[in-house]
Scaffold this active site. Structure first.
Site, PDB file in Angstrom:
ATOM      1  N   ARG A 168       0.630  -1.273  -0.280  1.00 14.79           N
ATOM      2  CA  ARG A 168       0.188  -0.027   0.000  1.00 14.79           C
ATOM      3  C   ARG A 168       1.003   1.238   0.069  1.00 14.79           C
ATOM      4  O   ARG A 168       1.590   1.106   0.726  1.00 14.79           O
ATOM      5  CB  ARG A 168      -0.654   0.117   1.312  1.00 14.79           C
ATOM      6  CG  ARG A 168      -1.587   1.102   1.340  1.00 14.79           C
ATOM      7  CD  ARG A 168      -2.788   1.557   2.365  1.00 14.79           C
ATOM      8  NE  ARG A 168      -2.687   1.247   3.826  1.00 14.79           N
ATOM      9  CZ  ARG A 168      -3.446   1.287   4.062  1.00 14.79           C
ATOM     10  NH1 ARG A 168      -5.040   1.635   3.710  1.00 14.79           N
ATOM     11  NH2 ARG A 168      -3.390   0.718   5.311  1.00 14.79           N
ATOM     12  N   ASP A 447      -3.963   2.375  14.312  1.00 17.84           N
ATOM     13  CA  ASP A 447      -3.324   3.325  12.947  1.00 17.84           C
ATOM     14  C   ASP A 447      -4.022   4.724  12.816  1.00 17.84           C
ATOM     15  O   ASP A 447      -4.523   5.140  13.775  1.00 17.84           O
ATOM     16  CB  ASP A 447      -3.142   2.772  11.840  1.00 17.84           C
ATOM     17  CG  ASP A 447      -4.368   2.680  10.923  1.00 17.84           C
ATOM     18  OD1 ASP A 447      -5.374   3.357  11.025  1.00 17.84           O
ATOM     19  OD2 ASP A 447      -4.565   1.554   9.932  1.00 17.84           O
TER      20      ASP A 447
END
Length: 533
Positions: A168, A447
């Site tokens: 990603r 996150d």
């Protein structure tokens, strides 16, 4: 070619103060490739970011997302994406995590089908984190990655069988301040993609795989079109067949959920599936409608059972299966709880219920954040999904309306909800400033998306002067009072963890500004990035 090389060599530069130049990764051939890529596509990226701003102004005036009128033929047409490669056919359990060397080895060895190596929300993008992460990715592709713990001496290497690697890159809105192209800071998205693709595409093909990517935070099908154009150019540049790259798009913005067919269509030659990025999706819902008469309850009360979240998840499944690609479910953020058997059982039971709901609804796979949860998720999917995936399962009778995708979640706003957002938001900011984007906080792997929800809700509640369940108005005085009560707890947690007390003052200052500022900061990562080296 010599003239072009000279021109691009002059165009590529390091920002002032960058000491580590990583010549093994940033060699002259890569500089040539990346400079050409950036010069060709960055202007359109910037244009699309301006388009986001214009769309936000419309939302601020009361407009709401709609299924685009101009793409009705795409939504109603009978078409399918290109076939999915063999090593992406079965994605029932995917593990995610940062590009830290040890964590990558553990994730690849975890027994998961796929590993999403994350250069975005779970990586604090210090220059060393980004570049060492790319080295780690290269070594993982070559199967040479290893790690010896400096204290315990434990040695980590890859097993014979490892998870399929998916990378990603950072989102379109982010930039890489350490690299300048023609005096302009580079696009972080293009930089992350280019580095991995350039150094690993052919090695992956030699090993029977291919370069696979997760694309984050797309807000419009035109942003998917840009990625497709980047893929075509990059493959032709390296002499690789167009369609070799495969991408899974994270549906983590409220606007993207209105354009699922269109996003798949734009990437149809490179499309592998869509993923339900839950936490960022909630953040996007709050952010996009921040000026409207919508107030969200405590974030703990916004779950996948909330009608608008359930509708979005089901629509992802329906559209993906109609177009022949995967619908990947959301993250189980729980991690194993040491020394507390009851809490550990509760965590595992939450994961089981979440994954059972996903697989019964029709998802083809799911996410976990810790190797210890791979077995639990696999057990659930094995029990309910005997085939490699459920793409053949069509939700023909399902009808999801625009109103269902926008339905306001119900719940309360309480002092406890305010204090939790303060506590976790500040803690995560400290970890991020310290270079750690994946923070294990209170038995959950957090996150940047969690911190985004925390500060966005507080901004919304403060600016709308909401009334808590106890009758008090959430104004600046109450915010400061509750912040003062949470701060000692944050200090205690950090002291106990041995993390980040040096960054606490900076995190506190940033957090106050994010909550109390008159204008809304689009992404906290953009604001905080300037503090990183």
């Amino acid at each position: 070619m010599e003239k072009l090389l000279t021109k691009t060599a002059e165009s590529f530069a390091f920002s002032k103060g960058v000491k580590a130049h990583y010549p093994d990764l940033l060699d002259e051939n890569f500089k040539e490739f990346f400079t050409t890529l950036h010069q060709k596509f960055n202007p359109q990226r910037l244009h699309l970011l301006q388009r986001r701003e214009a769309m936000q102004r419309e939302f601020d005036q009361g407009e709401l997302p709609q299924f685009p009128i101009e793409t009705r033929d795409i939504r109603e047409g009978a078409w399918a994406a290109a076939p999915i490669p063999e090593d992406l056919q079965d994605r029932r359990v995917e593990i995610t995590g940062p590009v830290d060397r040890k964590m990558m080895i553990n994730a690849l060895n975890s027994g998961a089908n796929c590993f999403m190596a994350d250069l975005e929300d779970s990586t604090s993008p210090t220059w060393s984190n980004v570049m060492e992460g790319q080295r780690n990715l290269r070594d993982a592709v070559l199967k040479t990655i290893s790690f010896t713990h400096p204290v315990t001496g434990k040695h980590y290497t890859l097993k014979e069988q490892t998870a399929t690697l998916i990378v990603r890159p950072r989102g379109w809105h982010l930039y890489e301040k350490n690299i300048l192209i023609d005096g302009v800071m580079a696009s972080a998205s293009l930089f992350d993609f280019a580095l991995f693709f350039y150094h690993n595409a052919k090695a992956l093909l030699e090993r029977g795989s291919a370069p696979y990517f997760y694309l984050p935070k797309l807000e419009h099908y035109l942003e998917a079109r840009l990625w497709n154009e980047v893929f075509v150019f990059a493959q032709e540049y390296l002499g690789i067949s167009v369609g070799t790259i495969k991408a899974t798009v994270l549906i983590e913005t409220i606007t993207a959920s209105f354009q699922l067919d269109e996003i798949i269509y734009e990437l149809r030659d490179h499309m592998a599936g869509l993923n339900c990025g839950r936490w960022d999706y909630i953040f996007s819902y709050i952010k996009k409608f921040r000026m409207q008469n919508l107030v969200t309850p405590n974030r703990a009360q916004i779950t996948m059972q909330s009608p608008f979240m359930n509708a979005y998840s089901l629509r992802v499944i329906q559209v993906c299966h109609n177009r022949g690609v995967h619908a990947i479910g959301g993250m189980a953020a729980q991690i194993p709880v040491k020394d507390n058997e009851e809490a550990n059982r509760d965590a595992y039971e939450k994961v089981r219920k979440d994954k059972e709901r996903e697989v019964r609804n029709g998802h083809d796979g799911t996410w976990v954040a810790h190797p210890g949860l791979v077995g639990v998720a696999r057990e659930i999917f094995d029990a309910h999904m005997p085939e490699a995936n459920q793409i053949g399962r069509k939700l023909k009778d399902l009808q999801i309306s625009e109103e269902q995708l926008l339905e306001l979640p119900k719940g309360e706003i309480t002092e406890a909800g305010v204090r939790l957002n303060i506590h976790i938001g500040v803690l995560y900011l400290v970890y991020w400033l310290e270079g750690n984007g994946a923070a294990a906080l209170y038995n959950l792997m957090e996150d940047a998306a969690t911190a985004e929800i925390c500060r966005a809700q507080l901004w919304q509640w403060y600016h709308k002067k909401v009334q808590l369940t106890d009758g008090r108005i959430f104004n600046e005085a109450l915010y400061e009072d509750l912040f003062a009560k949470e701060l000692p707890k944050v200090q205690h947690y950090l002291a106990k963890s041995g993390v980040g007390l040096n960054s606490l003052d900076t995190a506190t200052e940033i957090f106050h500004d994010l909550v109390l500022c008159s204008g809304f900061e689009e992404f906290l990562t953009l604001k905080v990035y300037r503090y990183l080296e």
